[in-house]
Design an enzyme around this catalytic site. Structure first.
Site, PDB file in Angstrom:
ATOM      1  N   SER A  24       3.404 -21.525  20.376  1.00  0.00           N
ATOM      2  CA  SER A  24       3.664 -20.355  19.529  1.00  0.00           C
ATOM      3  C   SER A  24       4.763 -20.662  18.516  1.00  0.00           C
ATOM      4  O   SER A  24       5.101 -19.833  17.689  1.00  0.00           O
ATOM      5  CB  SER A  24       4.047 -19.137  20.379  1.00  0.00           C
ATOM      6  OG  SER A  24       5.120 -19.443  21.244  1.00  0.00           O
ATOM      7  N   ASN A  79      10.234 -15.091  30.172  1.00  0.00           N
ATOM      8  CA  ASN A  79       9.520 -13.805  30.165  1.00  0.00           C
ATOM      9  C   ASN A  79      10.435 -12.646  29.784  1.00  0.00           C
ATOM     10  O   ASN A  79      10.067 -11.797  28.970  1.00  0.00           O
ATOM     11  CB  ASN A  79       8.864 -13.550  31.529  1.00  0.00           C
ATOM     12  CG  ASN A  79       7.844 -14.617  31.863  1.00  0.00           C
ATOM     13  OD1 ASN A  79       7.490 -15.424  31.001  1.00  0.00           O
ATOM     14  ND2 ASN A  79       7.380 -14.628  33.100  1.00  0.00           N
ATOM     15  N   THR A  82     -11.235  20.075  -2.859  1.00  0.00           N
ATOM     16  CA  THR A  82     -11.715  19.872  -1.498  1.00  0.00           C
ATOM     17  C   THR A  82     -13.108  19.294  -1.661  1.00  0.00           C
ATOM     18  O   THR A  82     -13.806  19.646  -2.627  1.00  0.00           O
ATOM     19  CB  THR A  82     -11.764  21.182  -0.680  1.00  0.00           C
ATOM     20  OG1 THR A  82     -12.722  22.057  -1.289  1.00  0.00           O
ATOM     21  CG2 THR A  82     -10.423  21.888  -0.634  1.00  0.00           C
ATOM     22  N   HIS A  83     -13.486  18.392  -0.787  1.00  0.00           N
ATOM     23  CA  HIS A  83     -14.760  17.668  -0.930  1.00  0.00           C
ATOM     24  C   HIS A  83     -14.824  16.948  -2.277  1.00  0.00           C
ATOM     25  O   HIS A  83     -15.917  16.706  -2.788  1.00  0.00           O
ATOM     26  CB  HIS A  83     -15.965  18.606  -0.790  1.00  0.00           C
ATOM     27  CG  HIS A  83     -15.868  19.564   0.346  1.00  0.00           C
ATOM     28  ND1 HIS A  83     -16.365  19.282   1.601  1.00  0.00           N
ATOM     29  CD2 HIS A  83     -15.296  20.791   0.430  1.00  0.00           C
ATOM     30  CE1 HIS A  83     -16.122  20.316   2.405  1.00  0.00           C
ATOM     31  NE2 HIS A  83     -15.459  21.238   1.723  1.00  0.00           N
ATOM     32  N   SER A 133      -9.332  -7.604 -16.696  1.00  0.00           N
ATOM     33  CA  SER A 133     -10.582  -8.170 -16.205  1.00  0.00           C
ATOM     34  C   SER A 133     -10.780  -9.516 -16.880  1.00  0.00           C
ATOM     35  O   SER A 133     -10.382  -9.708 -18.024  1.00  0.00           O
ATOM     36  CB  SER A 133     -11.730  -7.233 -16.557  1.00  0.00           C
ATOM     37  OG  SER A 133     -12.938  -7.961 -16.606  1.00  0.00           O
ATOM     38  N   LYS A 170     -10.495  -3.545 -19.915  1.00  0.00           N
ATOM     39  CA  LYS A 170     -10.181  -2.974 -18.605  1.00  0.00           C
ATOM     40  C   LYS A 170      -8.757  -3.195 -18.144  1.00  0.00           C
ATOM     41  O   LYS A 170      -8.154  -4.236 -18.391  1.00  0.00           O
ATOM     42  CB  LYS A 170     -11.138  -3.555 -17.554  1.00  0.00           C
ATOM     43  CG  LYS A 170     -12.550  -3.053 -17.767  1.00  0.00           C
ATOM     44  CD  LYS A 170     -13.443  -3.395 -16.611  1.00  0.00           C
ATOM     45  CE  LYS A 170     -13.034  -2.648 -15.373  1.00  0.00           C
ATOM     46  NZ  LYS A 170     -13.928  -2.966 -14.258  1.00  0.00           N
ATOM     47  N   ASN A 214      -7.338  -2.807 -14.405  1.00  0.00           N
ATOM     48  CA  ASN A 214      -7.779  -2.478 -13.047  1.00  0.00           C
ATOM     49  C   ASN A 214      -6.589  -2.153 -12.144  1.00  0.00           C
ATOM     50  O   ASN A 214      -5.582  -2.855 -12.182  1.00  0.00           O
ATOM     51  CB  ASN A 214      -8.560  -3.648 -12.458  1.00  0.00           C
ATOM     52  CG  ASN A 214      -9.815  -3.950 -13.263  1.00  0.00           C
ATOM     53  OD1 ASN A 214     -10.445  -3.038 -13.790  1.00  0.00           O
ATOM     54  ND2 ASN A 214     -10.151  -5.219 -13.370  1.00  0.00           N
ATOM     55  N   GLU A 241      -5.679  -0.857  -4.986  1.00  0.00           N
ATOM     56  CA  GLU A 241      -6.854  -1.298  -4.228  1.00  0.00           C
ATOM     57  C   GLU A 241      -6.457  -2.231  -3.093  1.00  0.00           C
ATOM     58  O   GLU A 241      -6.982  -2.149  -1.983  1.00  0.00           O
ATOM     59  CB  GLU A 241      -7.831  -2.013  -5.153  1.00  0.00           C
ATOM     60  CG  GLU A 241      -8.480  -1.097  -6.168  1.00  0.00           C
ATOM     61  CD  GLU A 241      -9.286  -1.889  -7.185  1.00  0.00           C
ATOM     62  OE1 GLU A 241     -10.515  -1.897  -7.084  1.00  0.00           O
ATOM     63  OE2 GLU A 241      -8.669  -2.512  -8.064  1.00  0.00           O
ATOM     64  N   LYS A 291       2.490 -11.485  18.796  1.00  0.00           N
ATOM     65  CA  LYS A 291       3.456 -11.656  17.706  1.00  0.00           C
ATOM     66  C   LYS A 291       2.873 -11.728  16.303  1.00  0.00           C
ATOM     67  O   LYS A 291       3.389 -11.091  15.383  1.00  0.00           O
ATOM     68  CB  LYS A 291       4.307 -12.895  17.971  1.00  0.00           C
ATOM     69  CG  LYS A 291       5.287 -12.673  19.092  1.00  0.00           C
ATOM     70  CD  LYS A 291       5.984 -13.928  19.484  1.00  0.00           C
ATOM     71  CE  LYS A 291       6.421 -13.832  20.915  1.00  0.00           C
ATOM     72  NZ  LYS A 291       5.291 -13.659  21.871  1.00  0.00           N
TER      73      LYS A 291
HETATM   74  N1  ARG Z   1       5.873 -18.135  23.995  1.00  0.00           N
HETATM   75  C1  ARG Z   1       5.777 -17.209  25.072  1.00  0.00           C
HETATM   76  C2  ARG Z   1       5.374 -15.820  24.520  1.00  0.00           C
HETATM   77  O1  ARG Z   1       5.500 -15.650  23.369  1.00  0.00           O
HETATM   78  C3  ARG Z   1       7.107 -17.085  25.774  1.00  0.00           C
HETATM   79  C4  ARG Z   1       7.010 -16.748  27.219  1.00  0.00           C
HETATM   80  C5  ARG Z   1       6.399 -17.862  27.945  1.00  0.00           C
HETATM   81  N2  ARG Z   1       6.478 -17.661  29.337  1.00  0.00           N
HETATM   82  C6  ARG Z   1       5.729 -18.359  30.144  1.00  0.00           C
HETATM   83  N3  ARG Z   1       5.854 -18.111  31.404  1.00  0.00           N
HETATM   84  N4  ARG Z   1       4.917 -19.272  29.751  1.00  0.00           N
HETATM   85  O2  ARG Z   1       4.914 -14.975  25.230  1.00  0.00           O
END
Ligand code: ARG
Length: 454
Positions: A17, A104, A149-150, A271, A277, A279, A284, A319
């Site tokens: 990660s 964790n 409305t509508h 455009s 144009k 835009n 959008e 994440k």
């Molecule tokens: N990179 C992990 C996450 O974002 C961190 C926690 C990892 N914990 C583990 N027991 N492998 O969740």
């Protein structure tokens, strides 16, 4: 052989990660510094060791700030990368950092710190946009437009009233982001991997150091809970929905068919083929980006569904969607503040549209009610009048009193008092579009915004 190496390599990449969670480095180092100080206070490590580690972490933060931190792809995540770097710098004493802690509870704490910050930033960006809406409302207080409305012309409203409607939506959004920030404001650190830790940690001290208002009450929940992310994403999805609705109106209003407004040059694009144009691409794109923010909310809900307690690696998938949501929302709100300020109202077109006397049909029915006719009957009479006018190719206010009297003898010469101005002024109850009310609402909105900005 070659393929085995590349398989191992892709497996490592698969679990990593680091490419995205490096964004949490400040939070991660803050957690580590607080943790190490606490360990020393509790006599779990020595003051000397703590000092060394805190200094080492400070140097690493500098490397990360400057962009000189040696990121190695074999590092799984930001937590491991920082600890490994600390070991390179300090040797074995660095190994004491992770005493009484797990990735964790660490990642949960990092993420909460991040979301607390993000929520505050989002609220500030919303305030900017709200202030832009109030400015454009103020500058066009005398402009009436058809209300729809509508998407059918319904009754006249003030343009400022319409802008203030978006102020209200954003006001609720602020409350939702504040609530998401408050939900994130609970510290999981000290929960360990899942069951709590065997060391006498001072969690209250940790919370204080990290600026959390309170500590979590159940270690299993603390490491498995991502509700605060769902709350942030839900608030973001709702806010984007609002921005998308505004986008749609800006697109419509800036079309030749409506021509109510024009947007600043910098918020439109040319455009590549049709030279005439302009835009409304920014609007959008905001409308388009709403889809992916919705997707991130659905993505996280789907990821969390059916996960047994406590931590599961699935949760690492939380994440990217959150980061992308924060970026998308921040960028969209920023562009919108400028774009809303760039709105120029085409007063000729709005006046022409608002002068459509069909917008006064409800007021004609109310006129008959004033003369004693029950509303349902009045509605029926005016429906016939409208059909008659349309068949004659006439506007409602082009019908003579005699013509009107064919549909009801209650019509009298004072029917000419039904005008756009009268229709607006008549909607004078709280929340209505009467100019007097809208001016009050505008002043009130400014006060509310100032109070929120505190
Ligand atoms: N990179 C992990 C996450 O974002 C961190 C926690 C990892 N914990 C583990 N027991 N492998 O969740």
């Amino acid at each position: 052989m070659g393929s085995m190496i590349s398989n191992q390599h892709s497996a490592k990449l698969f679990v990593a990660s680091l490419p995205f969670d490096r964004r949490l480095y400040r939070q991660d180092i803050a957690c580590s510094v607080a943790h190490v100080r606490m360990l020393a206070r509790q006599g779990i490590i020595t003051d000397k060791e703590a000092e060394l580690i805190v200094m080492g972490l400070g140097a690493i933060r500098e490397e990360l700030d400057k962009g000189t931190f040696p990121f190695r792809p074999e590092m799984e995540d930001i937590h491991m990368a920082i600890e490994a770097r600390l070991t390179e710098r300090l040797g074995p004493v660095a190994g004491k950092l992770h005493t009484g802690r797990s990735r964790n509870d660490l990642v949960a704490t990092d993420t909460r710190l991040y979301v607390k910050d993000a929520a505050t930033q989002t609220v500030t960006a919303i305030h900017d946009l709200q202030s832009a809406l109030l400015d454009v409302a103020q500058a066009n207080l005398d402009v009436a437009i058809p209300g729809y409305t509508h998407l059918q012309r319904a009754q006249p409203v003030l343009f400022a009233h319409h802008m203030l409607a978006y102020f209200e939506m954003l006001h609720r959004d602020c409350a939702r982001f504040r609530a998401a920030g408050a939900e994130a404001d609970v510290m999981p650190l000290g929960s360990g991997a899942l069951a709590g830790v065997t060391y006498p940690l001072d969690r209250e001290f940790l919370a204080q150091e990290l600026g959390f208002s309170r500590i979590s009450d159940n270690s299993l929940d603390a490491v498995s809970d991502r509700d605060f992310l769902v709350s942030y994403l839900a608030a973001a999805a709702t806010c984007m929905m609002h921005l998308s609705r505004l986008s749609e109106e800006l697109v419509l209003w800036s079309s030749a068919e409506f021509a109510f407004i024009s947007l600043g040059e910098e918020y439109t694009t040319g455009s590549s083929i049709m030279p005439q144009k302009r835009n409304p691409d920014m609007a959008e794109l905001a409308r388009g980006k709403t889809g992916r923010v919705y997707g991130h909310l659905m993505g996280l809900l789907a990821t969390m569904k059916g996960l047994p307690l406590a931590y599961n690696r699935d949760m690492q998938e939380d994440k990217e969607g959150v980061f992308d949501t924060v970026d998308t929302l921040q960028a969209t709100l920023g562009v919108f503040s400028g774009m809303v300020r760039s709105i120029r109202v085409n007063r000729e077109a709005t006046a022409r549209a608002a002068a459509d006397s069909m917008l006064l049909a409800t007021d004609v029915a109310d006129y008959l009610v004033g003369k004693g006719l029950p509303f349902r009957q009045a509605h029926g009479v005016v429906a016939q009048v409208v059909r008659h006018a349309q068949s004659q190719g006439k506007a409602l206010n082009e019908l003579s009193v005699e013509e009107l009297q064919r549909f009801s003898t209650l019509f009298a010469p004072d029917v000419t008092t039904i005008t756009l101005e009268a229709a607006l002024a008549a909607r004078r109850g709280h929340g209505g579009t009467a100019p007097r009310r809208v001016r009050e609402a505008l002043a009130e909105a400014r006060k509310r915004l100032e109070a929120c900005r505190g």
